[in-house]
Write a protein that holds these residues in place. Structure first.
Motif, PDB file in Angstrom:
ATOM      1  N   LEU A  79       0.797  -1.213   0.000  1.00 44.45           N
ATOM      2  CA  LEU A  79       0.000   0.000   0.000  1.00 44.45           C
ATOM      3  C   LEU A  79       0.836   1.273   0.000  1.00 44.45           C
ATOM      4  O   LEU A  79       0.565   2.210  -0.762  1.00 44.45           O
ATOM      5  N   LEU A  80       1.856   1.320   0.855  1.00 42.16           N
ATOM      6  CA  LEU A  80       2.615   2.564   1.033  1.00 42.16           C
ATOM      7  C   LEU A  80       3.465   2.967  -0.171  1.00 42.16           C
ATOM      8  O   LEU A  80       3.385   4.121  -0.607  1.00 42.16           O
ATOM      9  N   PRO A  81       4.316   2.075  -0.728  1.00 40.85           N
ATOM     10  CA  PRO A  81       5.154   2.513  -1.866  1.00 40.85           C
ATOM     11  C   PRO A  81       4.359   3.075  -3.041  1.00 40.85           C
ATOM     12  O   PRO A  81       4.719   4.145  -3.562  1.00 40.85           O
ATOM     13  N   PRO A  82       3.261   2.428  -3.495  1.00 43.23           N
ATOM     14  CA  PRO A  82       2.518   3.015  -4.617  1.00 43.23           C
ATOM     15  C   PRO A  82       1.944   4.392  -4.318  1.00 43.23           C
ATOM     16  O   PRO A  82       1.785   5.211  -5.226  1.00 43.23           O
ATOM     17  N   MET A  83       1.625   4.661  -3.044  1.00 38.48           N
ATOM     18  CA  MET A  83       1.102   5.981  -2.693  1.00 38.48           C
ATOM     19  C   MET A  83       2.216   7.015  -2.569  1.00 38.48           C
ATOM     20  O   MET A  83       2.091   8.150  -3.041  1.00 38.48           O
ATOM     21  N   LEU A  84       3.333   6.612  -1.942  1.00 39.33           N
ATOM     22  CA  LEU A  84       4.390   7.575  -1.617  1.00 39.33           C
ATOM     23  C   LEU A  84       5.302   7.901  -2.798  1.00 39.33           C
ATOM     24  O   LEU A  84       5.817   9.023  -2.895  1.00 39.33           O
ATOM     25  N   ASN A  85       5.526   6.951  -3.701  1.00 39.53           N
ATOM     26  CA  ASN A  85       6.478   7.177  -4.790  1.00 39.53           C
ATOM     27  C   ASN A  85       6.140   8.390  -5.661  1.00 39.53           C
ATOM     28  O   ASN A  85       7.018   9.224  -5.929  1.00 39.53           O
ATOM     29  N   PRO A  86       4.887   8.550  -6.141  1.00 43.62           N
ATOM     30  CA  PRO A  86       4.577   9.749  -6.930  1.00 43.62           C
ATOM     31  C   PRO A  86       4.723  11.035  -6.127  1.00 43.62           C
ATOM     32  O   PRO A  86       5.140  12.068  -6.665  1.00 43.62           O
ATOM     33  N   ILE A  87       4.403  10.968  -4.830  1.00 42.40           N
ATOM     34  CA  ILE A  87       4.521  12.155  -3.969  1.00 42.40           C
ATOM     35  C   ILE A  87       5.981  12.548  -3.821  1.00 42.40           C
ATOM     36  O   ILE A  87       6.342  13.731  -3.904  1.00 42.40           O
ATOM     37  N   ILE A  88       6.845  11.546  -3.592  1.00 43.13           N
ATOM     38  CA  ILE A  88       8.276  11.817  -3.418  1.00 43.13           C
ATOM     39  C   ILE A  88       8.852  12.494  -4.656  1.00 43.13           C
ATOM     40  O   ILE A  88       9.548  13.505  -4.564  1.00 43.13           O
ATOM     41  N   TYR A  89       8.558  11.933  -5.830  1.00 38.36           N
ATOM     42  CA  TYR A  89       9.104  12.531  -7.059  1.00 38.36           C
ATOM     43  C   TYR A  89       8.456  13.869  -7.363  1.00 38.36           C
ATOM     44  O   TYR A  89       9.083  14.752  -7.946  1.00 38.36           O
ATOM     45  N   GLY A  90       7.201  14.047  -6.951  1.00 40.02           N
ATOM     46  CA  GLY A  90       6.558  15.340  -7.136  1.00 40.02           C
ATOM     47  C   GLY A  90       7.196  16.416  -6.284  1.00 40.02           C
ATOM     48  O   GLY A  90       7.345  17.567  -6.708  1.00 40.02           O
ATOM     49  N   VAL A  91       7.604  16.046  -5.072  1.00 43.52           N
ATOM     50  CA  VAL A  91       8.228  17.008  -4.155  1.00 43.52           C
ATOM     51  C   VAL A  91       9.688  17.255  -4.523  1.00 43.52           C
ATOM     52  O   VAL A  91      10.164  18.394  -4.503  1.00 43.52           O
ATOM     53  N   LYS A  92      10.399  16.189  -4.874  1.00 39.74           N
ATOM     54  CA  LYS A  92      11.847  16.281  -5.078  1.00 39.74           C
ATOM     55  C   LYS A  92      12.257  16.740  -6.478  1.00 39.74           C
ATOM     56  O   LYS A  92      13.387  17.186  -6.672  1.00 39.74           O
ATOM     57  N   THR A  93      11.361  16.622  -7.459  1.00 40.39           N
ATOM     58  CA  THR A  93      11.729  16.949  -8.835  1.00 40.39           C
ATOM     59  C   THR A  93      10.936  18.157  -9.302  1.00 40.39           C
ATOM     60  O   THR A  93       9.748  18.056  -9.609  1.00 40.39           O
ATOM     61  N   LYS A  94      11.594  19.319  -9.355  1.00 39.77           N
ATOM     62  CA  LYS A  94      10.913  20.572  -9.681  1.00 39.77           C
ATOM     63  C   LYS A  94      10.324  20.550 -11.089  1.00 39.77           C
ATOM     64  O   LYS A  94       9.202  21.008 -11.313  1.00 39.77           O
ATOM     65  N   GLU A  95      11.077  20.005 -12.060  1.00 37.01           N
ATOM     66  CA  GLU A  95      10.600  19.975 -13.440  1.00 37.01           C
ATOM     67  C   GLU A  95       9.299  19.188 -13.553  1.00 37.01           C
ATOM     68  O   GLU A  95       8.345  19.631 -14.207  1.00 37.01           O
ATOM     69  N   PHE A  96       9.249  18.040 -12.885  1.00 36.35           N
ATOM     70  CA  PHE A  96       8.047  17.227 -12.924  1.00 36.35           C
ATOM     71  C   PHE A  96       6.899  17.924 -12.200  1.00 36.35           C
ATOM     72  O   PHE A  96       5.758  17.933 -12.676  1.00 36.35           O
ATOM     73  N   ARG A  97       7.197  18.532 -11.059  1.00 38.51           N
ATOM     74  CA  ARG A  97       6.168  19.238 -10.280  1.00 38.51           C
ATOM     75  C   ARG A  97       5.560  20.378 -11.079  1.00 38.51           C
ATOM     76  O   ARG A  97       4.343  20.588 -11.062  1.00 38.51           O
ATOM     77  N   ASP A  98       6.384  21.105 -11.796  1.00 38.08           N
ATOM     78  CA  ASP A  98       5.892  22.230 -12.613  1.00 38.08           C
ATOM     79  C   ASP A  98       4.975  21.734 -13.728  1.00 38.08           C
ATOM     80  O   ASP A  98       3.937  22.359 -14.015  1.00 38.08           O
ATOM     81  N   LYS A  99       5.340  20.614 -14.349  1.00 41.73           N
ATOM     82  CA  LYS A  99       4.528  20.073 -15.439  1.00 41.73           C
ATOM     83  C   LYS A  99       3.190  19.546 -14.930  1.00 41.73           C
ATOM     84  O   LYS A  99       2.158  19.677 -15.606  1.00 41.73           O
ATOM     85  N   VAL A 100       3.197  18.970 -13.725  1.00 40.98           N
ATOM     86  CA  VAL A 100       1.944  18.505 -13.123  1.00 40.98           C
ATOM     87  C   VAL A 100       1.009  19.672 -12.883  1.00 40.98           C
ATOM     88  O   VAL A 100      -0.201  19.593 -13.125  1.00 40.98           O
ATOM     89  N   GLY A 101       1.570  20.803 -12.440  1.00 40.39           N
ATOM     90  CA  GLY A 101       0.763  22.001 -12.201  1.00 40.39           C
ATOM     91  C   GLY A 101       0.175  22.581 -13.473  1.00 40.39           C
ATOM     92  O   GLY A 101      -0.913  23.150 -13.464  1.00 40.39           O
ATOM     93  N   LYS A 102       0.899  22.441 -14.582  1.00 38.03           N
ATOM     94  CA  LYS A 102       0.439  23.033 -15.844  1.00 38.03           C
ATOM     95  C   LYS A 102      -0.514  22.140 -16.615  1.00 38.03           C
ATOM     96  O   LYS A 102      -1.332  22.619 -17.390  1.00 38.03           O
ATOM     97  N   CYS A 103      -0.423  20.818 -16.390  1.00 39.97           N
ATOM     98  CA  CYS A 103      -1.216  19.885 -17.190  1.00 39.97           C
ATOM     99  C   CYS A 103      -2.728  20.101 -17.075  1.00 39.97           C
ATOM    100  O   CYS A 103      -3.428  20.103 -18.092  1.00 39.97           O
ATOM    101  N   PRO A 104      -3.297  20.310 -15.869  1.00 44.60           N
ATOM    102  CA  PRO A 104      -4.746  20.491 -15.775  1.00 44.60           C
ATOM    103  C   PRO A 104      -5.230  21.697 -16.592  1.00 44.60           C
ATOM    104  O   PRO A 104      -6.358  21.716 -17.066  1.00 44.60           O
ATOM    105  N   CYS A 105      -4.389  22.686 -16.740  1.00 42.37           N
ATOM    106  CA  CYS A 105      -4.780  23.887 -17.481  1.00 42.37           C
ATOM    107  C   CYS A 105      -4.868  23.620 -18.977  1.00 42.37           C
ATOM    108  O   CYS A 105      -5.518  24.376 -19.712  1.00 42.37           O
ATOM    109  N   ARG A 106      -4.203  22.540 -19.452  1.00 41.62           N
ATOM    110  CA  ARG A 106      -4.183  22.254 -20.895  1.00 41.62           C
ATOM    111  C   ARG A 106      -5.235  21.234 -21.305  1.00 41.62           C
ATOM    112  O   ARG A 106      -5.411  20.962 -22.467  1.00 41.62           O
ATOM    113  N   ILE A 107      -5.840  20.588 -20.304  1.00 37.53           N
ATOM    114  CA  ILE A 107      -6.820  19.553 -20.634  1.00 37.53           C
ATOM    115  C   ILE A 107      -8.108  20.197 -21.163  1.00 37.53           C
ATOM    116  O   ILE A 107      -8.615  21.141 -20.603  1.00 37.53           O
TER     117      ILE A 107
END
Length: 312
Positions: free
Chosen positions: A284-312
């Protein structure tokens, strides 16, 4: 419902008990189970969607992240839906075939997940110890081939487990005190000699886990030595930052795995419901935490996640 008409004398059906001794709390246990599962599922689907949509993210680091998501989704999905059926509707029955299929998917996903972590460690080793050759050593096609090797290894090594169990005669009163079909628990339901099954299962766990952990340790040993030789503080910090996300992801997998292993070895002194809850945390924990960890630690990925909803 069909579940209430099941008789434990039917050897073609197993009864998953959920968390024995805590049946009255099943509904309350299901709340964090379902929330963690949904968060993990949405997080991993978001990872795959964003990386697939954004061309700037279609590079090696994010290919590895996609591979991790593709192992996390089946790992938790093979366990949680059936567990929720037990908690919510008391649907405890599962056929022998369904049980062995769940067992195979669960353990094959977990082994592939381990192979992806080894590949990520190798990626970090090349990035820090051989940065000038990084682009030539690690291409997208080569990493994809490593991922395929990891999947093939998992299938070939795990497939004999359900095949061996399928040849066993199962007794009546097949009550499995768990929320899912775990190899050792299913082996105990057999009336025949399960020495080969148990031995093979233990050898696979220790050999594969030992090999993967050794390769990760060797990679990080070389990485640590390379980092200590860097004189520039800025470069030193940058090298450490590139490993932080992978180390965090690795810990979220290793710590629950160690707890699960310890509870198996010392199961006689640990309350059954605690053992079952700890065993479920690994899926249960790794599948939940892994996307959060990379979202917090990787600025480029975090920025793209923030922009994606605006393009849908």
């Amino acid at each position: 419902m069909a579940a209430f008409n099941l008789t434990p004398s039917d050897p073609s059906t197993f009864i998953l008990m959920g968390t024995p001794g805590m049946e009255a709390a099943h509904f309350w246990i299901s709340i964090p189970f379902s929330m963690v599962y949904i968060i993990g599922l949405l997080g991993n689907v978001m990872v795959l969607f964003v990386i697939g949509k954004e061309e700037t993210l279609q590079k090696l680091m994010y290919l590895l992240l996609c591979m991790l998501a593709l192992t996390d989704i089946p790992m938790s999905t093979s366990v949680v839906p059936k567990a929720l059926c037990i908690f919510w509707f008391n649907l405890k029955g599962i056929t022998v075939g369904g049980c062995l299929t769940q067992l195979f998917l669960l353990h094959a996903s977990a082994m592939t997940h381990s192979a992806v972590l080894v590949t990520m460690a190798f990626d970090r080793y090349v990035a820090i110890c051989n940065p000038l050759r990084y682009a030539t050593i690690l291409t997208n096609s080569r990493i994809a081939k490593l991922g395929l090797v990891g999947l093939t290894r998992a299938v070939l090594l795990i497939l004999p487990v359900p095949l061996l169990l399928s040849r066993q005669p199962f007794c009546a009163n097949c009550f499995i005190p768990h929320t899912y079909c775990e190899h050792m628990a299913v082996s105990k339901m057999s009336c025949g000699d399960t020495t080969l099954n148990r031995t093979y299962g233990l050898v696979i766990i220790f050999v594969v886990t030992g090999l993967d952990l050794t390769l990760i340790a060797l990679s990080y040993g070389q990485i640590t030595r390379a980092i200590l030789q860097i004189s520039s503080k800025k470069a030193h910090q940058k090298a450490l930052d590139t490993c932080t996300a992978h180390i965090s992801v690795m810990l979220t997998s290793c710590i629950p795995f160690l707890f699960t292993t310890i509870t198996h070895w010392f199961g006689h002194v640990i309350a059954p419901h605690l053992h079952i809850i700890l065993a479920n945390l690994y899926f249960l924990l790794p599948p939940m935490l892994n996307p959060i960890i990379y979202g917090v630690k990787t600025k480029e990925f975090r920025d793209k996640v923030g922009k994606c909803p605006c393009r849908i």
